[in-house]
Design a protein around this motif. Structure first.
Motif, mmCIF file in Angstrom:
data_model
loop_
_atom_site.group_PDB
_atom_site.id
_atom_site.type_symbol
_atom_site.label_atom_id
_atom_site.label_comp_id
_atom_site.label_asym_id
_atom_site.label_seq_id
_atom_site.Cartn_x
_atom_site.Cartn_y
_atom_site.Cartn_z
ATOM 1 N N VAL A 177 -14.062 9.038 13.315
ATOM 2 C CA VAL A 177 -12.983 10.006 13.085
ATOM 3 C C VAL A 177 -12.154 10.202 14.350
ATOM 4 O O VAL A 177 -10.932 10.270 14.316
ATOM 5 C CB VAL A 177 -13.552 11.369 12.611
ATOM 6 N N LYS A 178 -12.869 10.300 15.482
ATOM 7 C CA LYS A 178 -12.245 10.472 16.809
ATOM 8 C C LYS A 178 -11.349 11.722 16.837
ATOM 9 O O LYS A 178 -11.741 12.762 16.354
ATOM 10 C CB LYS A 178 -11.468 9.214 17.196
ATOM 11 N N GLU A 179 -10.162 11.599 17.416
ATOM 12 C CA GLU A 179 -9.204 12.708 17.499
ATOM 13 C C GLU A 179 -9.813 13.978 18.092
ATOM 14 O O GLU A 179 -9.558 15.083 17.625
ATOM 15 C CB GLU A 179 -8.619 13.025 16.113
ATOM 16 N N MET A 180 -10.626 13.815 19.131
ATOM 17 C CA MET A 180 -11.168 14.986 19.824
ATOM 18 C C MET A 180 -10.173 15.459 20.879
ATOM 19 O O MET A 180 -9.769 14.675 21.736
ATOM 20 C CB MET A 180 -12.509 14.638 20.488
ATOM 21 N N PRO A 181 -9.752 16.716 20.824
ATOM 22 C CA PRO A 181 -8.837 17.232 21.839
ATOM 23 C C PRO A 181 -9.446 17.091 23.232
ATOM 24 O O PRO A 181 -10.670 17.182 23.389
ATOM 25 C CB PRO A 181 -8.692 18.714 21.452
ATOM 26 N N GLU A 182 -8.607 16.870 24.228
ATOM 27 C CA GLU A 182 -9.111 16.637 25.588
ATOM 28 C C GLU A 182 -10.068 17.721 26.094
ATOM 29 O O GLU A 182 -11.086 17.389 26.710
ATOM 30 C CB GLU A 182 -7.943 16.485 26.569
ATOM 31 N N PRO A 183 -9.796 19.015 25.855
ATOM 32 C CA PRO A 183 -10.717 20.044 26.354
ATOM 33 C C PRO A 183 -12.132 19.951 25.772
ATOM 34 O O PRO A 183 -13.064 20.510 26.328
ATOM 35 C CB PRO A 183 -10.044 21.356 25.917
ATOM 36 N N THR A 184 -12.277 19.224 24.643
ATOM 37 C CA THR A 184 -13.606 19.120 24.017
ATOM 38 C C THR A 184 -14.379 17.881 24.487
ATOM 39 O O THR A 184 -15.564 17.754 24.198
ATOM 40 C CB THR A 184 -13.493 19.058 22.481
ATOM 41 N N VAL A 228 -24.537 8.385 28.507
ATOM 42 C CA VAL A 228 -23.777 9.530 29.015
ATOM 43 C C VAL A 228 -23.403 9.340 30.480
ATOM 44 O O VAL A 228 -22.274 9.653 30.887
ATOM 45 C CB VAL A 228 -24.575 10.841 28.827
ATOM 46 N N ILE A 229 -24.316 8.809 31.285
ATOM 47 C CA ILE A 229 -24.022 8.567 32.705
ATOM 48 C C ILE A 229 -22.836 7.614 32.848
ATOM 49 O O ILE A 229 -21.940 7.821 33.677
ATOM 50 C CB ILE A 229 -25.260 7.997 33.440
ATOM 51 N N ILE A 230 -22.806 6.582 32.023
ATOM 52 C CA ILE A 230 -21.684 5.631 32.056
ATOM 53 C C ILE A 230 -20.390 6.338 31.663
ATOM 54 O O ILE A 230 -19.343 6.150 32.291
ATOM 55 C CB ILE A 230 -21.959 4.444 31.108
ATOM 56 N N LYS A 231 -20.487 7.187 30.636
ATOM 57 C CA LYS A 231 -19.311 7.915 30.148
ATOM 58 C C LYS A 231 -18.823 8.951 31.167
ATOM 59 O O LYS A 231 -17.625 9.264 31.225
ATOM 60 C CB LYS A 231 -19.665 8.618 28.827
ATOM 61 N N MET A 232 -19.747 9.461 31.990
ATOM 62 C CA MET A 232 -19.405 10.507 32.956
ATOM 63 C C MET A 232 -18.343 10.065 33.953
ATOM 64 O O MET A 232 -17.588 10.882 34.475
ATOM 65 C CB MET A 232 -20.652 10.955 33.717
ATOM 66 N N PHE A 233 -18.270 8.765 34.235
ATOM 67 C CA PHE A 233 -17.280 8.263 35.183
ATOM 68 C C PHE A 233 -15.865 8.624 34.728
ATOM 69 O O PHE A 233 -14.988 8.930 35.541
ATOM 70 C CB PHE A 233 -17.411 6.747 35.354
ATOM 71 N N ASN A 234 -15.632 8.578 33.416
ATOM 72 C CA ASN A 234 -14.329 8.948 32.879
ATOM 73 C C ASN A 234 -14.204 10.447 32.649
ATOM 74 O O ASN A 234 -13.147 11.035 32.890
ATOM 75 C CB ASN A 234 -14.068 8.206 31.562
ATOM 76 N N LEU A 238 -11.323 14.136 34.126
ATOM 77 C CA LEU A 238 -10.554 15.136 33.392
ATOM 78 C C LEU A 238 -10.299 16.337 34.285
ATOM 79 O O LEU A 238 -11.089 16.641 35.175
ATOM 80 C CB LEU A 238 -11.324 15.595 32.151
ATOM 81 N N LYS A 239 -9.190 17.040 34.037
ATOM 82 C CA LYS A 239 -8.975 18.285 34.766
ATOM 83 C C LYS A 239 -10.010 19.299 34.303
ATOM 84 O O LYS A 239 -10.639 19.109 33.255
ATOM 85 C CB LYS A 239 -7.561 18.807 34.543
ATOM 86 N N PHE A 240 -10.187 20.367 35.061
ATOM 87 C CA PHE A 240 -11.245 21.319 34.737
ATOM 88 C C PHE A 240 -10.968 22.046 33.421
ATOM 89 O O PHE A 240 -9.875 22.532 33.167
ATOM 90 C CB PHE A 240 -11.407 22.366 35.840
ATOM 91 N N TYR A 241 -12.018 22.062 32.588
ATOM 92 C CA TYR A 241 -12.029 22.874 31.375
ATOM 93 C C TYR A 241 -13.347 23.645 31.370
ATOM 94 O O TYR A 241 -14.357 23.174 31.935
ATOM 95 C CB TYR A 241 -11.960 21.999 30.116
ATOM 96 N N PRO A 242 -13.402 24.813 30.735
ATOM 97 C CA PRO A 242 -14.669 25.540 30.635
ATOM 98 C C PRO A 242 -15.790 24.702 30.006
ATOM 99 O O PRO A 242 -16.968 24.921 30.284
ATOM 100 C CB PRO A 242 -14.304 26.738 29.749
#
Length: 316
Positions: A177-184, A228-234, A238-242
């Motif tokens: 489905v994707k389409e996850m807003p950046e803050p999420t 998740v560790i691999i994904k963490m690089f990207n 991201l700019k800071f979000y809560p």
């Protein structure tokens, strides 16, 4: 302080949970380190309780969001963990706090199910849904400290079954489905949490262990952690979000689970050499990420306070 309280985002409860868990991860290096992380977590707990008292409408509106609403149960998870910090000094009080944390989590499960599951929309599904249902397995990790292994076992099986149900649904939502807003997007790190939490809960609440369950959860825990560790690089770009708070507990509980499993395997004569190196890596990465997220939150909360103060001086 009032401005900080007003600006403090509800998802900070995820950081509160991460800090409380970090204390347990580093406990083997000294109680002082555990207590430092526990103290900071307790401060955030007080901050969030104060926010709920002073701005109840704002908090209620925040958790109406499917992401924030699914992250909020980290509040009750943190309460259960923090109760164990108090136990050596006031065991009865600590037990009451633990029961309160467990009760709040059960209530949040019922509320979330009614609000979001019974009115299911796939685009409202996020990895943070694991927190709501699998999160109760914190009772499996902490319950034995109060002689509540039976509750721990029941919590484990509830979390295990709901994890099996949720994993394909959440994976489908994220990959198809994707389409996850950046803050999420930081919630993607939560994929590392469920299997590890289940593994830690299994280690603590079950005296007699089925090796098939141990191996399945351990392999799944390591696999999800690596992804998740691999994904963490990207994600860290991201700019800071809560939602940055979602980086903390998953990485910490992965280290705790591996520590507990390594100890069990060594005692049963089935030790795996590389686990000790993986654990060290998880400890270092976990602590660094928790401290980094804490720093980003401090930067997020304090600047506006300074600006408001300066403006007040000018207006005078």
């Amino acid at each position: 302080m009032g401005q900080v309280l007003k600006k403090c985002p509800v998802p900070i409860v995820g950081l509160m949970l991460g800090l409380a868990a970090t204390g347990n991860l580093v406990q083997s290096y000294g109680e002082v380190y555990r207590n430092i992380f526990g103290l900071v977590s307790a401060i955030l707990l007080i901050l969030m309780i104060a926010k709920m008292i002073k701005y109840p409408k704002g908090v209620a509106e925040a958790i109406d969001n499917p992401v924030v609403g699914s992250v909020f149960p980290t509040f009750s998870m943190a309460i259960m963990i923090l109760s164990t910090y108090v136990k050596p000094y006031a065991p009865q009080f600590a037990f009451v706090v633990w029961i309160i944390g467990l009760a709040i989590h059960v209530i949040l499960i019922l509320w979330f199910t009614k609000k979001f599951v019974l009115n299911f929309k796939v685009k409202q599904v996020f990895p943070s849904w694991f927190i709501v249902y699998v999160g109760i397995v914190v009772a499996s990790v902490t319950g034995p400290a109060y002689g509540m292994s039976t509750v721990g076992k029941l919590s484990f099986w509830f979390g295990f079954i709901t994890y099996i149900i949720l994993l394909p649904i959440v994976t489908y939502r994220v990959l198809k489905v994707k389409e996850m807003p950046e803050p999420t997007l930081p919630t993607l790190a939560i994929f590392a949490a469920p299997a590890s939490l289940l593994l830690a809960g299994y280690m603590n609440s079950f005296q007699t262990k089925t090796m098939a369950i141990v191996w399945v959860l351990m392999v799944l825990s390591i696999f999800m952690y690596v992804v998740v560790i691999i994904k963490m690089f990207n994600l860290l770009k991201l700019k800071f979000y809560p939602s940055y708070s979602g980086f903390t507990f998953p990485l910490i509980i992965s280290g705790i689970a591996m520590k507990l499993t390594n100890g069990f395997l060594n005692k049963s004569g089935q030790g795996i050499g590389f686990l000790q190196y993986l654990i060290k890596f998880q400890e270092v990465v976990g602590v660094i990420i928790v401290l980094y997220v804490l720093l980003r939150y401090v930067q997020f909360l304090l600047p506006e306070k300074a600006v408001v103060s300066d403006s007040a001086k000018i207006s005078k």
